[in-house]
Motif scaffolding. Structure first.
Motif, PDB file in Angstrom:
ATOM      1  N   TYR A  24       0.799  -1.217   0.000  1.00  0.00           N
ATOM      2  CA  TYR A  24       0.000   0.000   0.000  1.00  0.00           C
ATOM      3  C   TYR A  24       0.840   1.279   0.000  1.00  0.00           C
ATOM      4  N   ALA A  27       2.146   1.711  -3.481  1.00  0.00           N
ATOM      5  CA  ALA A  27       1.110   2.127  -4.423  1.00  0.00           C
ATOM      6  C   ALA A  27       0.814   3.616  -4.287  1.00  0.00           C
ATOM      7  N   ILE A  28       0.719   4.091  -3.053  1.00  0.00           N
ATOM      8  CA  ILE A  28       0.452   5.520  -2.834  1.00  0.00           C
ATOM      9  C   ILE A  28       1.621   6.369  -3.322  1.00  0.00           C
ATOM     10  N   GLY A  31       1.605   6.485  -7.090  1.00  0.00           N
ATOM     11  CA  GLY A  31       0.559   7.389  -7.564  1.00  0.00           C
ATOM     12  C   GLY A  31       0.947   8.842  -7.419  1.00  0.00           C
ATOM     13  N   SER A  55       1.074   0.486 -11.947  1.00  0.00           N
ATOM     14  CA  SER A  55      -0.058  -0.375 -11.599  1.00  0.00           C
ATOM     15  C   SER A  55       0.157  -1.794 -12.106  1.00  0.00           C
ATOM     16  N   ARG A  68      -7.576  -2.519  -6.349  1.00  0.00           N
ATOM     17  CA  ARG A  68      -7.008  -1.635  -5.324  1.00  0.00           C
ATOM     18  C   ARG A  68      -5.769  -0.925  -5.853  1.00  0.00           C
ATOM     19  N   TRP A  69      -4.983  -1.583  -6.708  1.00  0.00           N
ATOM     20  CA  TRP A  69      -3.802  -0.923  -7.290  1.00  0.00           C
ATOM     21  C   TRP A  69      -4.247   0.093  -8.317  1.00  0.00           C
ATOM     22  N   LEU A  72      -5.375   3.132  -6.109  1.00  0.00           N
ATOM     23  CA  LEU A  72      -4.319   3.791  -5.346  1.00  0.00           C
ATOM     24  C   LEU A  72      -3.275   4.468  -6.230  1.00  0.00           C
TER      25      LEU A  72
END
Length: 129
Positions: A24, A27-28, A31, A55, A68-69, A72
């Protein structure tokens, strides 16, 4: 007749839930970096490639629930755009805003493409059923 009631919900090779939390922050960060590239470089295609690549990488790394990817990684682009608009005070035109929201298409292709790539690797190269 074959019943699917006896099939397990999670595969035995899936990682425990506590290991997923490591992905997580990546991923953040991916992004937000994609949003930064969108703002600083100003090239929607380069932003699309960043969103797609990040992603897809996450989809290959953690193949369960690729949506979720998608969310995020994609959400970083409009968040950074809003930050520069409202905090820094750099105005954006309508096309830049639309392009930021259209990055969800690249994120969807990347996350689901990475998911299916991992499925192919698992089934073909690792000979799993």
């Amino acid at each position: 007749m074959h019943s699917s009631a006896h099939l397990p919900i999670e595969s035995p090779t899936s990682a425990p839930a506590h290991r997923d939390f490591l992905a997580y922050p990546f991923a953040i960060a991916f992004g937000l970096f994609s949003g930064w590239v969108n703002q600083k470089v100003g090239d929607a295609l380069l932003t699309t490639l960043c969103v797609l690549g990040f992603s897809m990488l996450l989809g290959v790394w953690k193949k369960q629930r690729p949506w979720r990817w998608l969310v995020l990684v994609w959400i970083g682009v409009p968040v950074v755009l809003a930050y520069y608009q409202f905090v820094v005070g750099w105005p954006h035109n309508r096309g830049q805003v639309y392009a930021a929201f259209l990055q969800i298409l690249a994120a969807s292709a990347g996350a689901h493409g990475g998911h299916f790539m991992r499925e192919m690797i698992d089934n073909v190269f690792l000979k799993q059923e």
